[in-house]
Design a protein around this motif. Sequence first.
Motif, PDB file in Angstrom:
ATOM      1  N   GLU A   1     -38.905  22.139 -32.132  1.00  0.00           N
ATOM      2  CA  GLU A   1     -40.319  22.242 -32.472  1.00  0.00           C
ATOM      3  C   GLU A   1     -40.819  23.638 -32.145  1.00  0.00           C
ATOM      4  OE1 GLU A   1     -42.990  19.398 -30.652  1.00  0.00           O
ATOM      5  OE2 GLU A   1     -44.633  19.999 -31.952  1.00  0.00           O
ATOM      6  N   VAL A   2     -41.650  24.189 -33.046  1.00  0.00           N
ATOM      7  CA  VAL A   2     -42.299  25.487 -32.820  1.00  0.00           C
ATOM      8  C   VAL A   2     -43.772  25.324 -33.169  1.00  0.00           C
ATOM      9  CG1 VAL A   2     -40.218  26.831 -33.300  1.00  0.00           C
ATOM     10  CG2 VAL A   2     -41.767  26.260 -35.180  1.00  0.00           C
TER      11      VAL A   2
ATOM     12  N   LYS B   1     -35.570  30.124 -32.336  1.00  0.00           N
ATOM     13  CA  LYS B   1     -36.337  29.912 -31.117  1.00  0.00           C
ATOM     14  C   LYS B   1     -35.390  29.999 -29.918  1.00  0.00           C
ATOM     15  CE  LYS B   1     -39.458  26.821 -28.644  1.00  0.00           C
ATOM     16  NZ  LYS B   1     -40.199  25.558 -28.641  1.00  0.00           N
TER      17      LYS B   1
ATOM     18  N   ASP C   1     -34.999  29.444 -25.946  1.00  0.00           N
ATOM     19  CA  ASP C   1     -35.598  28.830 -24.756  1.00  0.00           C
ATOM     20  C   ASP C   1     -35.440  29.820 -23.611  1.00  0.00           C
ATOM     21  OD1 ASP C   1     -36.167  25.689 -23.578  1.00  0.00           O
ATOM     22  OD2 ASP C   1     -35.671  27.298 -22.162  1.00  0.00           O
TER      23      ASP C   1
ATOM     24  N   VAL D   1     -30.960  30.901 -24.098  1.00  0.00           N
ATOM     25  CA  VAL D   1     -30.158  30.894 -25.331  1.00  0.00           C
ATOM     26  C   VAL D   1     -31.008  30.346 -26.487  1.00  0.00           C
ATOM     27  CG1 VAL D   1     -27.886  30.657 -24.241  1.00  0.00           C
ATOM     28  CG2 VAL D   1     -29.236  28.605 -24.741  1.00  0.00           C
ATOM     29  N   PRO D   2     -30.597  30.648 -27.746  1.00  0.00           N
ATOM     30  CA  PRO D   2     -31.272  30.003 -28.875  1.00  0.00           C
ATOM     31  C   PRO D   2     -31.081  28.489 -28.778  1.00  0.00           C
ATOM     32  CG  PRO D   2     -29.896  31.826 -29.645  1.00  0.00           C
ATOM     33  CD  PRO D   2     -29.548  31.588 -28.205  1.00  0.00           C
ATOM     34  N   ILE D   3     -32.118  27.724 -29.136  1.00  0.00           N
ATOM     35  CA  ILE D   3     -32.018  26.263 -28.997  1.00  0.00           C
ATOM     36  C   ILE D   3     -31.065  25.663 -30.018  1.00  0.00           C
ATOM     37  CG2 ILE D   3     -33.307  24.098 -29.265  1.00  0.00           C
ATOM     38  CD1 ILE D   3     -35.699  25.521 -27.949  1.00  0.00           C
TER      39      ILE D   3
END
Lengths: 268, 311
Positions: free
Chosen positions: B60-61, B206, B208, B213-215
């Motif tokens: 989610e963004v 995205k 975290d 790291v990227p999700i």
Amino acid sequence: MKNEYKILEIKDIIINTQTIKTFIFDWKMEKDEIPNPGQFMMIWNFNGESDEKPMSVSKIDLDNEEIGITVKNIGEFTNNLHSLKIGDELGIRGPYGNHFKLNGDNIIAIGGGVGMAPLRSFVEHAKSENKNVDVVVASVTQCELLFEEDFKKLGVNVFTSTDDGTCGYKGFATHRTIDLLKSRNYDMAIVCGPEIMMKGIFNILEDNNIPGQYSMERYMKCAIGICGQCCVDNTGWRVCIEGPIFSSEEIKQITEFGNYHRNGAGIK
Amino acid sequence: MLNMELCGIKLENPLLLAAGILGTTAASMNRVLDAGAGGVVTKSFSKEPNKGYNNPTIAEVEGGIINAVGLSSPGVELFKEELSLINRERKTEKSGKNNPNKIAIASIYGSTPDEFNYVASKIGDLIDMIELNISCPHAMVGYGSAIGQCPDNTFDVVNAVKNNVSVPVLTKLTPNVTDIKEIALSAQEAGSDGITVINSLGPGMKIDINAGVPILKNKFGGLSGPAIKPIAIKYVYDLYEDLDIPIVGVGGIRTFEDVVEFLYAGSSAVQIGTAIMYEGLEIFSQINHNLIKFMEDKGFKSIDEMVGYAH
């Protein structure tokens, strides 16, 4: 945002059996959403090979503000989780799904293997509401019996059964349940375990007119009700939203219950 | 009041389920039809089974989600069973005739015109329309937007399918191009019966900051949800001027006002996906209800009157 991860240190690891561990996390009950028994969390392991799976909440400790998830080592993801140490971090989002409803006074909880996980938090809750609870703790063999001691400490009647007879009743959870129902009466049941076991239990409870609540598991991706991966036939219910707990009446409509499930590609 | 036609196919209302959302099983799509959608677009499938990416596949963004599910599907042979179980034909008691005003659109993908053609040729009698996914922003190399970012590749895929199927074909385009007009015209020239715009935007990422790291397992994925709506509206508005074939608008629809905006921009029908995570399946009946009220207030007699109204 509701679906943001909390990155939490593993506060404690309880070794339950040779293949099952419980991971404890701090959980700010006021700030974060309080999980209800039967709900699940999405557990993101970003250490090494990243992956994410749904896990039932086995422990909800409001006083100490802790939650626990209980994991059996059955594949790559769970093996990686089992290799983690206290202080290592995991991403957690949730709680998701519906939950067990306390709508009886004389309760039987029937669990097989790591299926005891969601039952544990429910039984704890039911005891705090002064309900009578009997628990059938079933597993293949003695050393895999889960939460037997926890349940005894809670003051509920525990009836163990092992397929090989190494502890308690020799036989399946179904046989143990049939035996119990000869002498005891219940007005609600909660059930979690391998689906073939749950199907057997479903038939027994139906024969005895005991309303049941069953915790189902399906391959999940989004957990927020949009990807469609965990939908069941023929109702199209999403296990992540309308489930994972389904009543007897709902189970009757889930034609795939006990028959088949789909993998990550959607293949039955 | 909401009855309309899309590429000659009757629809009881202009709301379609978007590809990739709740489209893995017939049971799930039937539930969406029961909830009020005029039609469903299946999850994209191809010739062979495909597992897709591991989780996390969705993050989610602000304003929506980014996803990289990775075109997971059981492959056309197995998926035919699901297609055959979609309740697209409602028998009306009086006439006893099939009344296909709830439609099923198959979203298909491939890496070559032959592969698209193979899949399309297997399903013609099970569905009402085909939507060509040449626009997935997180597909494997050679798939998805790799085709839809090139006018010639677009032409070849559309042409191959159109030469062999009798049902109408929609071509779903990616917004992630310099000049969408050239590609849309190429699809039209190759015989596409309609254009679906837009597929998810980006791709985006995205990270975290606590995990570091990227999700997404795939690191990047397509952006969908309310955040992309203004871009989708602009593409629909522009293409409405350029094209002779109908446009199906998709991108960030959450309310009836959004639907009206898409119709005014030039969409003949719309698709709804990500917003189900905010509104639930009730979104379809709510929008239909509010759309009728809006039309009554404004004096519109049909959806058709609203299409392109802002031009």
